[in-house]
Motif scaffolding. Structure first.
Motif, PDB file in Angstrom:
ATOM      1  N   SER A 163       0.812  -1.225   0.000  1.00  0.00           N
ATOM      2  CA  SER A 163       0.000   0.000   0.000  1.00  0.00           C
ATOM      3  C   SER A 163       0.839   1.266   0.000  1.00  0.00           C
ATOM      4  CB  SER A 163      -0.932   0.016   1.221  1.00  0.00           C
ATOM      5  OG  SER A 163      -0.168  -0.012   2.415  1.00  0.00           O
ATOM      6  N   PHE A 164       2.148   1.150   0.323  1.00  0.00           N
ATOM      7  CA  PHE A 164       3.019   2.323   0.340  1.00  0.00           C
ATOM      8  C   PHE A 164       3.843   2.456  -0.931  1.00  0.00           C
ATOM      9  CE2 PHE A 164       2.109   1.700   4.779  1.00  0.00           C
ATOM     10  CZ  PHE A 164       1.922   2.995   5.236  1.00  0.00           C
ATOM     11  N   ILE A 165       3.713   1.477  -1.836  1.00  0.00           N
ATOM     12  CA  ILE A 165       4.436   1.543  -3.091  1.00  0.00           C
ATOM     13  C   ILE A 165       3.598   2.284  -4.116  1.00  0.00           C
ATOM     14  CG2 ILE A 165       5.450   0.207  -4.973  1.00  0.00           C
ATOM     15  CD1 ILE A 165       5.892  -2.060  -2.982  1.00  0.00           C
ATOM     16  N   PRO A 166       4.107   3.371  -4.689  1.00  0.00           N
ATOM     17  CA  PRO A 166       3.326   4.129  -5.680  1.00  0.00           C
ATOM     18  C   PRO A 166       2.894   3.232  -6.830  1.00  0.00           C
ATOM     19  CG  PRO A 166       5.321   5.300  -5.061  1.00  0.00           C
ATOM     20  CD  PRO A 166       5.438   3.924  -4.483  1.00  0.00           C
ATOM     21  N   LYS A 167       1.666   3.415  -7.274  1.00  0.00           N
ATOM     22  CA  LYS A 167       1.146   2.609  -8.377  1.00  0.00           C
ATOM     23  C   LYS A 167       1.790   3.044  -9.681  1.00  0.00           C
ATOM     24  CE  LYS A 167      -3.328   1.581  -6.297  1.00  0.00           C
ATOM     25  NZ  LYS A 167      -3.019   0.160  -6.159  1.00  0.00           N
ATOM     26  N   THR A 168       2.152   2.074 -10.498  1.00  0.00           N
ATOM     27  CA  THR A 168       2.742   2.352 -11.812  1.00  0.00           C
ATOM     28  C   THR A 168       1.935   1.662 -12.883  1.00  0.00           C
ATOM     29  OG1 THR A 168       4.223   0.456 -11.622  1.00  0.00           O
ATOM     30  CG2 THR A 168       5.063   2.581 -10.877  1.00  0.00           C
ATOM     31  N   LYS A 169       2.068   2.162 -14.087  1.00  0.00           N
ATOM     32  CA  LYS A 169       1.346   1.587 -15.207  1.00  0.00           C
ATOM     33  C   LYS A 169       1.951   0.237 -15.564  1.00  0.00           C
ATOM     34  CE  LYS A 169      -0.124   2.557 -19.933  1.00  0.00           C
ATOM     35  NZ  LYS A 169      -0.041   3.514 -21.072  1.00  0.00           N
ATOM     36  N   ASP A 170       1.081  -0.746 -15.798  1.00  0.00           N
ATOM     37  CA  ASP A 170       1.530  -2.088 -16.166  1.00  0.00           C
ATOM     38  C   ASP A 170       2.183  -2.057 -17.536  1.00  0.00           C
ATOM     39  OD1 ASP A 170       1.897  -4.725 -16.684  1.00  0.00           O
ATOM     40  OD2 ASP A 170      -0.132  -5.358 -16.122  1.00  0.00           O
ATOM     41  N   GLU A 171       3.425  -2.589 -17.601  1.00  0.00           N
ATOM     42  CA  GLU A 171       4.129  -2.589 -18.881  1.00  0.00           C
ATOM     43  C   GLU A 171       3.392  -3.406 -19.932  1.00  0.00           C
ATOM     44  OE1 GLU A 171       8.035  -3.961 -18.174  1.00  0.00           O
ATOM     45  OE2 GLU A 171       8.663  -2.194 -17.042  1.00  0.00           O
ATOM     46  N   ASN A 172       2.582  -4.356 -19.480  1.00  0.00           N
ATOM     47  CA  ASN A 172       1.845  -5.214 -20.412  1.00  0.00           C
ATOM     48  C   ASN A 172       0.405  -4.757 -20.591  1.00  0.00           C
ATOM     49  OD1 ASN A 172       4.071  -6.979 -20.707  1.00  0.00           O
ATOM     50  ND2 ASN A 172       3.564  -7.933 -18.741  1.00  0.00           N
ATOM     51  N   HIS A 209     -12.262   5.114  -8.436  1.00  0.00           N
ATOM     52  CA  HIS A 209     -11.623   6.354  -8.000  1.00  0.00           C
ATOM     53  C   HIS A 209     -11.779   6.525  -6.497  1.00  0.00           C
ATOM     54  CE1 HIS A 209     -10.208  10.482  -8.101  1.00  0.00           C
ATOM     55  NE2 HIS A 209     -11.293  10.853  -7.442  1.00  0.00           N
ATOM     56  N   GLU A 210     -12.970   6.240  -5.966  1.00  0.00           N
ATOM     57  CA  GLU A 210     -13.215   6.385  -4.532  1.00  0.00           C
ATOM     58  C   GLU A 210     -12.381   5.389  -3.737  1.00  0.00           C
ATOM     59  OE1 GLU A 210     -17.353   6.050  -3.876  1.00  0.00           O
ATOM     60  OE2 GLU A 210     -17.871   7.915  -4.916  1.00  0.00           O
ATOM     61  N   VAL A 211     -12.232   4.165  -4.265  1.00  0.00           N
ATOM     62  CA  VAL A 211     -11.412   3.163  -3.591  1.00  0.00           C
ATOM     63  C   VAL A 211      -9.958   3.608  -3.544  1.00  0.00           C
ATOM     64  CG1 VAL A 211     -10.500   0.819  -3.746  1.00  0.00           C
ATOM     65  CG2 VAL A 211     -12.934   1.239  -4.151  1.00  0.00           C
ATOM     66  N   ASP A 212      -9.464   4.138  -4.665  1.00  0.00           N
ATOM     67  CA  ASP A 212      -8.084   4.632  -4.706  1.00  0.00           C
ATOM     68  C   ASP A 212      -7.872   5.773  -3.725  1.00  0.00           C
ATOM     69  OD1 ASP A 212      -7.415   2.782  -6.581  1.00  0.00           O
ATOM     70  OD2 ASP A 212      -7.641   4.127  -8.291  1.00  0.00           O
ATOM     71  N   LEU A 227      -5.387   5.737  -0.523  1.00  0.00           N
ATOM     72  CA  LEU A 227      -4.370   6.772  -0.378  1.00  0.00           C
ATOM     73  C   LEU A 227      -4.502   7.468   0.971  1.00  0.00           C
ATOM     74  CD1 LEU A 227      -2.087   8.490  -1.554  1.00  0.00           C
ATOM     75  CD2 LEU A 227      -3.823   9.956  -2.603  1.00  0.00           C
ATOM     76  N   LYS A 228      -5.735   7.736   1.377  1.00  0.00           N
ATOM     77  CA  LYS A 228      -5.961   8.409   2.657  1.00  0.00           C
ATOM     78  C   LYS A 228      -5.498   7.536   3.814  1.00  0.00           C
ATOM     79  CE  LYS A 228      -9.511  10.869   5.286  1.00  0.00           C
ATOM     80  NZ  LYS A 228     -10.937  11.284   5.321  1.00  0.00           N
ATOM     81  N   LYS A 229      -5.812   6.241   3.758  1.00  0.00           N
ATOM     82  CA  LYS A 229      -5.381   5.327   4.813  1.00  0.00           C
ATOM     83  C   LYS A 229      -3.858   5.243   4.865  1.00  0.00           C
ATOM     84  CE  LYS A 229      -9.427   2.277   4.930  1.00  0.00           C
ATOM     85  NZ  LYS A 229      -9.918   0.891   4.696  1.00  0.00           N
ATOM     86  N   ARG A 230      -3.250   5.200   3.688  1.00  0.00           N
ATOM     87  CA  ARG A 230      -1.800   5.133   3.594  1.00  0.00           C
ATOM     88  C   ARG A 230      -1.167   6.365   4.242  1.00  0.00           C
ATOM     89  NH1 ARG A 230       0.404   5.342  -2.334  1.00  0.00           N
ATOM     90  NH2 ARG A 230      -1.211   3.743  -2.515  1.00  0.00           N
ATOM     91  N   GLN A 231      -1.706   7.544   3.928  1.00  0.00           N
ATOM     92  CA  GLN A 231      -1.178   8.787   4.479  1.00  0.00           C
ATOM     93  C   GLN A 231      -1.357   8.853   5.994  1.00  0.00           C
ATOM     94  OE1 GLN A 231      -3.417  11.550   2.077  1.00  0.00           O
ATOM     95  NE2 GLN A 231      -1.777  11.763   0.560  1.00  0.00           N
ATOM     96  N   GLN A 232      -2.524   8.408   6.465  1.00  0.00           N
ATOM     97  CA  GLN A 232      -2.799   8.432   7.898  1.00  0.00           C
ATOM     98  C   GLN A 232      -1.856   7.499   8.656  1.00  0.00           C
ATOM     99  OE1 GLN A 232      -6.977   7.427   7.971  1.00  0.00           O
ATOM    100  NE2 GLN A 232      -7.630   9.569   7.927  1.00  0.00           N
ATOM    101  N   TYR A 233      -1.613   6.328   8.097  1.00  0.00           N
ATOM    102  CA  TYR A 233      -0.718   5.370   8.761  1.00  0.00           C
ATOM    103  C   TYR A 233       0.720   5.885   8.771  1.00  0.00           C
ATOM    104  CZ  TYR A 233       1.531   0.998  10.051  1.00  0.00           C
ATOM    105  OH  TYR A 233       2.274   0.046  10.701  1.00  0.00           O
ATOM    106  N   LEU A 234       1.154   6.450   7.657  1.00  0.00           N
ATOM    107  CA  LEU A 234       2.504   7.002   7.587  1.00  0.00           C
ATOM    108  C   LEU A 234       2.665   8.153   8.566  1.00  0.00           C
ATOM    109  CD1 LEU A 234       5.286   7.059   6.271  1.00  0.00           C
ATOM    110  CD2 LEU A 234       4.350   8.543   4.491  1.00  0.00           C
TER     111      LEU A 234
END
Length: 251
Positions: free
Chosen positions: A135-144, A164-167, A171-178
């Motif tokens: 959850s702390f790794i930034p999402k990247t576009k799949d090469e495939n 979009h709401e799930v993302d 992100l909010k949970k990730r920020q709060q935990y960090l």
């Protein structure tokens, strides 16, 4: 005269390297740096914290000067004479004092500390889990991505809003935990500095008594009460620092 000026600056360097100065200053920087982000425009909260930081620097410097028995005027003369006799010092050690006279430098210092603390918090998370949680790794576009069926690209608008709401929630949970991990780290550092400060004042109860009491008061949450003459010390020292840098750049 040169020996007298050297004694003033040697005492100041010793003070800036010790826990009586570092405990309240470092604690302030770490606790207040959370809202500072690199390359962000000014806002009123930044300026308010900057004013608080200037007051803290003035307060601690003023108490130190009283401990060593030097008035702001005497310190100003020592700075002038010290320049004549080439009494120099490492200006990097005086970064916090300089930052109290330069708003842009202050913002950079605070933003840098915020980033450093976030990275340290991530290291703690990695130690705890063995690896950095997904959850702390930034999402990247799949090469495939080109191999993904076209039907997926035809997802309805409603499904796109839900994703979009799930993302956003993730992100909010990730920020709060960090942030929670960052706050724990800052709290641990604060406790360690309190112990260092207590050890310093216990071992040397008669050395810099006013400064020690001032540091302890600030660490417990008291707001520093700055006397008008204390401003002169910081400004005089800032001018000396500025001249040191200018002189070195011209050589």
């Amino acid at each position: 005269m040169e020996d007298e000026n050297s004694w003033v600056f040697d005492s100041l360097v010793c003070f800036l390297n010790g826990p009586i100065w570092n405990a309240p200053l470092q604690n302030f920087i770490e606790e207040k740096s959370l809202i500072f982000e690199p390359n962000v425009d000014d806002n009123e909260e930044y300026k308010k914290i900057f004013d608080e930081f200037k007051n803290l620097v003035d307060f601690m410097l003023g108490n130190f000067m009283e401990d060593i028995g030097i008035t702001p005027e005497q310190f100003e003369n020592a700075c002038k004479e010290g320049r004549k006799y080439q009494v120099s010092f490492d200006h990097n050690l005086f970064e916090q004092i300089w930052a109290a006279n330069d708003y842009d430098m202050f913002k950079r210092m605070m933003a840098q500390r915020n980033v450093e603390l976030q990275l340290q918090a991530l290291e703690l998370i990695e130690r705890k889990y063995g690896i950095t949680p997904q959850s702390f790794i930034p999402k990247t576009k799949d090469e495939n991505a080109k191999e993904i069926p076209v039907t997926i690209e035809k997802t309805s608008d409603l499904e796109n809003d839900v994703m979009h709401e799930v993302d956003e929630l993730e992100l909010k949970k990730r920020q709060q935990y960090l942030r929670a991990q960052r706050d724990k780290l800052v709290a641990l550092k604060k406790e360690a500095r309190k112990k260092q400060l207590n050890a310093e004042t216990t071992e040397k109860p008669k050395e810099r008594p006013r400064s020690a009491k001032a540091a302890e008061a600030v660490m417990t949450g008291e707001r520093p009460n700055v006397e008008p003459q204390q401003l002169q010390i910081r400004k005089t020292l800032a001018e000396r620092l500025k001249s040191e840098v200018v002189n070195k750049e011209l050589k």
